[in-house]
Design a protein around this motif. Structure first.
Motif, mmCIF file in Angstrom:
data_model
loop_
_atom_site.group_PDB
_atom_site.id
_atom_site.type_symbol
_atom_site.label_atom_id
_atom_site.label_comp_id
_atom_site.label_asym_id
_atom_site.label_seq_id
_atom_site.Cartn_x
_atom_site.Cartn_y
_atom_site.Cartn_z
ATOM 1 N N THR A 424 -21.188 -15.850 -17.958
ATOM 2 C CA THR A 424 -20.825 -14.639 -18.694
ATOM 3 C C THR A 424 -20.390 -13.531 -17.735
ATOM 4 O O THR A 424 -19.427 -12.802 -18.004
ATOM 5 C CB THR A 424 -22.018 -14.155 -19.541
ATOM 6 N N LEU A 425 -21.087 -13.410 -16.612
ATOM 7 C CA LEU A 425 -20.705 -12.396 -15.628
ATOM 8 C C LEU A 425 -19.304 -12.661 -15.085
ATOM 9 O O LEU A 425 -18.593 -11.729 -14.697
ATOM 10 C CB LEU A 425 -21.728 -12.347 -14.488
ATOM 11 N N ASP A 426 -18.887 -13.935 -15.044
ATOM 12 C CA ASP A 426 -17.528 -14.270 -14.628
ATOM 13 C C ASP A 426 -16.498 -13.605 -15.539
ATOM 14 O O ASP A 426 -15.458 -13.135 -15.078
ATOM 15 C CB ASP A 426 -17.302 -15.789 -14.650
ATOM 16 N N TYR A 427 -16.782 -13.569 -16.853
ATOM 17 C CA TYR A 427 -15.859 -12.933 -17.786
ATOM 18 C C TYR A 427 -15.656 -11.463 -17.417
ATOM 19 O O TYR A 427 -14.535 -10.946 -17.445
ATOM 20 C CB TYR A 427 -16.383 -13.007 -19.228
ATOM 21 N N PHE A 428 -16.760 -10.790 -17.069
ATOM 22 C CA PHE A 428 -16.651 -9.375 -16.712
ATOM 23 C C PHE A 428 -15.859 -9.192 -15.423
ATOM 24 O O PHE A 428 -15.161 -8.181 -15.249
ATOM 25 C CB PHE A 428 -18.039 -8.748 -16.582
ATOM 26 N N GLN A 429 -15.977 -10.147 -14.491
ATOM 27 C CA GLN A 429 -15.204 -10.056 -13.249
ATOM 28 C C GLN A 429 -13.712 -10.276 -13.507
ATOM 29 O O GLN A 429 -12.877 -9.719 -12.796
ATOM 30 C CB GLN A 429 -15.731 -11.052 -12.213
ATOM 31 N N TRP A 430 -13.368 -11.101 -14.504
ATOM 32 C CA TRP A 430 -11.954 -11.209 -14.886
ATOM 33 C C TRP A 430 -11.432 -9.835 -15.286
ATOM 34 O O TRP A 430 -10.353 -9.423 -14.903
ATOM 35 C CB TRP A 430 -11.766 -12.086 -16.122
ATOM 36 N N GLU A 431 -12.224 -9.163 -16.110
ATOM 37 C CA GLU A 431 -11.784 -7.901 -16.715
ATOM 38 C C GLU A 431 -11.722 -6.751 -15.721
ATOM 39 O O GLU A 431 -10.847 -5.895 -15.815
ATOM 40 C CB GLU A 431 -12.745 -7.490 -17.843
ATOM 41 N N ASP A 432 -12.655 -6.705 -14.788
ATOM 42 C CA ASP A 432 -12.904 -5.478 -14.032
ATOM 43 C C ASP A 432 -12.929 -5.751 -12.525
ATOM 44 O O ASP A 432 -13.905 -6.300 -12.006
ATOM 45 C CB ASP A 432 -14.256 -4.901 -14.477
ATOM 46 N N PRO A 433 -11.864 -5.391 -11.802
ATOM 47 C CA PRO A 433 -11.828 -5.651 -10.351
ATOM 48 C C PRO A 433 -12.868 -4.871 -9.553
ATOM 49 O O PRO A 433 -13.148 -5.218 -8.412
ATOM 50 C CB PRO A 433 -10.415 -5.209 -9.942
ATOM 51 N N THR A 434 -13.461 -3.796 -10.145
ATOM 52 C CA THR A 434 -14.458 -3.015 -9.400
ATOM 53 C C THR A 434 -15.871 -3.555 -9.626
ATOM 54 O O THR A 434 -16.831 -3.021 -9.078
ATOM 55 C CB THR A 434 -14.436 -1.528 -9.808
ATOM 56 N N PHE A 435 -15.998 -4.607 -10.432
ATOM 57 C CA PHE A 435 -17.308 -5.199 -10.698
ATOM 58 C C PHE A 435 -17.429 -6.489 -9.892
ATOM 59 O O PHE A 435 -16.569 -7.364 -9.967
ATOM 60 C CB PHE A 435 -17.463 -5.486 -12.197
ATOM 61 N N ARG A 436 -18.482 -6.614 -9.094
ATOM 62 C CA ARG A 436 -18.687 -7.793 -8.231
ATOM 63 C C ARG A 436 -20.072 -8.378 -8.494
ATOM 64 O O ARG A 436 -21.015 -7.654 -8.839
ATOM 65 C CB ARG A 436 -18.595 -7.413 -6.749
ATOM 66 N N VAL A 437 -20.178 -9.688 -8.301
ATOM 67 C CA VAL A 437 -21.455 -10.391 -8.458
ATOM 68 C C VAL A 437 -21.691 -11.248 -7.217
ATOM 69 O O VAL A 437 -20.776 -11.940 -6.760
ATOM 70 C CB VAL A 437 -21.435 -11.310 -9.711
#
Length: 699
Positions: A424-437
């Motif tokens: 699920t966190l991968d989906y957010f990384q697709w959307e948002d280049p400033t979000f990293r995991v």
């Protein structure tokens, strides 16, 4: 779509500081253009453009929403962007693809920190702007003060095209300086009916002076207007408008209008100004792209008959599927067509094309140069990627992505949550280049990194609401950077076993500290056989991996120049790419450890507003937080403090401030840069405190 049709397209964004009225203006635009039949209000959680539950609850815009509407002969593709600093990437990537923007300022608060940030973003991409001074009905409204602030703080040249009729609560309309008419908005039909009337006698002198100022500004862009101005002749309104349009498109002047969107006054003239003064896609200078192999530049114009060139500026994940927003710069994009992502070397299929209306979509068979649409079917494309004709590959300039500065550890609550968390966190990384995991190697915890506390709070909330993943979160932490105090030269000899035989690579590296905010610069030697450009690319990749991973603390290195002085090889024998990459990565890490590494901490620019009675207490509190006060100002009855403060000191500050001022003070802040962390922080991470810079060490 013909060239004349494209000339009637306006791709615009609405940009401003948080709470200046962006979404309220957008809702009025949709209502008056007939796109919606009921006005949504931000304070009621009913705004069409704020469709996310988090946006409706908090009354703020989080994600840039796109919509399309018509105004007369023109079609306006409109993007409503966030004003909160945590979501600045939404503004950055929107501004990158816009042809023009409406910048909104509050008539009371004026130019605020985020106003400056979004203005600089628009400057960087040379986006022409029309300005609206909103909230003219509020107590303390002062449009002249806002104009002065625009000149002083934005280094802009505003041109006032309207005068107010009435002040504060008595604001009832505006005077059109160019057409020399009074404009009033009906109170009985939510401002739909707009009447133009003769200018009242008491406003005639102010109108004469204002029109003289507009004519003087327009004269810089039209010789005939200049001649008429110098000889004292009246200038007809159509010639004035053409001259003002030229000045606006060149970003040398910025037309300013007045209004109160919440009271349904002044929005229709903004739409007229967008169509009149802001450019169509055909008015813009030629775009420049680079060929993927050679890097050779090629310029091209906005022409539907040229090969396809488009930029993906936003990716959304919807139930695990991607929706990609693209701006088409040339050519045509059709449903079912195959396109190339040259940056990733991946082919993509355009399965569906949509024109977006906030969270509603209209399917279209084709889109042409100048348009902004959403695409379903792209699997590998991310923000900043180019999509182009496979027969004519070309790379466009991407989107500048700011570095995240806050992290938080998360832990799944149950076994099912654990299984779904990373995907699920991968989906957010697709959307948002400033979000990293990433995973903390010592604790095994999952670490989320973003632009601020609110940014990460929204991510965790979306995990729970949209995907049903429950997590526990730790306390937010600052994301530091590593930097060097002195130059280091190191010869790295790297040996490994490849295909059952030993292989060796040697590099001579020079690491040099650079000025704050300069990032990482890599200098490679000219490829000379047997060293090929591909082998040097492997060296560059190894250097970047080393810089990203840091040398001691795990935080990325910055403000560093890495020069590959030489790559010694035996005649005719070149090492393989993996060995060279390993040599570069290991060499940079070991060299950096010899360069007296130190930690840099993020510093925030703060603007704080407080009643004068609490100023001493507020300044004392900032001093305890290692804050540096850079200026004091007055805004009505409030004192305005401008300061720079380490982000590490700002967690929970809003609660402290409200307590100290009985809830009457507020603040906004934006990222300013990195600076050396204090000695106790350096020691906590096993680094020495302040040391002398200078000197060179060889290894």
């Amino acid at each position: 779509m013909t060239a004349s049709d494209v000339s009637h397209i306006r791709n615009i964004g609405i940009i401003s500081h948080i709470d200046a009225g962006k979404t309220t203006v957008t809702e009025r635009i949709l209502f008056y253009s007939g796109e919606t039949h009921k006005m949504g209000e931000v304070h009621d959680g009913q705004a069409v453009m704020d469709w996310m539950p988090q946006e409706q609850e908090r009354g703020i815009t989080i994600t840039a929403s796109a919509t399309s509407c018509r105004w007369g002969e023109h079609r306006i593709n409109l993007i409503d962007t966030p004003g909160h600093i945590d979501f600045t990437i939404e503004v950055e990537r929107s501004v990158r693809v816009l042809d023009g923007a409406v910048a909104i300022f509050s008539a009371v608060e004026g130019v605020q920190p985020q106003s400056e940030l979004v203005w600089r973003q628009a400057d960087r991409y040379r986006v022409p702007r029309v300005c609206l001074i909103n909230k003219m009905d509020r107590l303390g409204a002062d449009h002249e003060h806002v104009l002065r602030q625009m000149e002083q703080r934005l280094a802009a040249r505003p041109v006032l095209l309207q005068l107010p009729v009435g002040t504060e609560g008595g604001f009832s309309g505006v005077i059109d300086v160019v057409e020399e008419e009074m404009i009033v908005f009906s109170e009985t039909d939510l401002g739909r009916t707009v009447e133009r009337k003769p200018v009242p006698l008491q406003h005639e002198e102010a109108l004469r002076n204002a029109r003289l100022a507009v004519t003087e500004a327009a004269a810089d862009f039209d010789d005939q207007v200049m001649s008429d101005f110098l000889e004292g002749r009246a200038v007809e309104s159509e010639r004035l408008k053409l001259a003002l349009r030229r000045g606006t498109i060149s970003c040398r002047i910025f037309p300013v209008l007045l209004g109160s969107a919440l009271r349904n006054k002044g929005v229709q003239p903004v739409l007229d100004a967008v169509c009149l003064f802001l450019p169509s896609p055909l008015d813009l200078p030629a775009m420049i792209g680079r060929h993927p192999g050679s890097g050779e530049a090629e310029s091209f114009s906005c022409d539907a008959n040229l090969p396809l060139r488009a930029l993906a500026f936003k990716v959304m994940a919807e139930e695990g599927r991607r929706l990609t927003y693209v701006r088409i710069y040339s050519g045509r994009m059709k449903q079912g067509a195959s396109v190339l992502n040259p940056g990733r070397g991946a082919g993509e299929r355009i399965r569906h094309l949509f024109r977006m209306h906030a969270h509603r979509r209209e399917e279209v068979p084709e889109a042409v140069a100048g348009d902004i649409v959403a695409v379903a079917g792209c699997q590998a494309t991310l923000t900043g990627d180019t999509l182009c004709d496979p027969e004519h590959p070309l790379l466009l300039e991407g989107v500048a992505v700011p570095e995240p500065v806050v992290s938080v550890a998360v832990e799944a609550k149950g076994a099912e949550d654990r299984g779904n968390l990373l995907g699920t966190l991968d989906y957010f990384q697709w959307e948002d280049p400033t979000f990293r995991v990433h995973e903390d190697k010592e604790t095994g915890q999952t670490i989320l990194t973003g632009m601020g506390e609110l940014h990460l709070e929204i991510i965790v909330d979306r995990l729970r609401r949209e995907y049903g993943v429950q997590v526990k979160t730790g306390r937010p932490r600052v994301v530091y950077r590593e930097a060097l105090r002195r130059e280091v030269v190191r010869r790295e000899v790297f040996q490994t076993i490849a295909e059952r035989r030993p292989e060796q690579a040697e590099l001579l590296l020079r690491l040099t500290p650079t000025s704050r905010g300069s990032g990482v610069r890599i200098i490679l030697p000219t490829p000379v056989a047997p060293i090929t450009p591909e082998l040097l690319a492997a060296v560059e990749q190894g250097i970047m991996e080393a810089c990203h991973g840091g040398c001691l603390t795990g935080y990325a290195m910055t403000d560093l120049e890495v020069q590959v002085v030489e790559v010694p090889v035996e005649p005719g024998v070149a090492p393989s790419e993996p060995v060279l990459r390993g040599a570069a990565q290991r060499g940079v890490v070991l060299a950096a450890r010899e360069g007296k590494p130190m930690l840099l901490e993020p510093i925030m620019k703060l603007e704080l507003e407080t009643p004068a009675d609490y100023l001493g207490k507020v300044l004392g509190g900032l001093q305890q937080k290692r804050g540096k006060v850079e200026g004091l100002d007055r805004r009505g009855e409030m004192e305005v403090v401008r300061a720079s403060v380490p982000l590490a000191e700002m967690f929970g500050y809003m609660t402290e401030l409200r307590s100290a001022t009985k809830g009457r003070a507020s603040y906004t802040m934006e990222f300013q840069g990195f600076d050396e962390a204090p000695a106790e922080v350096q020691e906590r991470f096993g680094l020495a405190g302040k040391g002398r810079s200078g000197g060179i060490t060889s290894g």
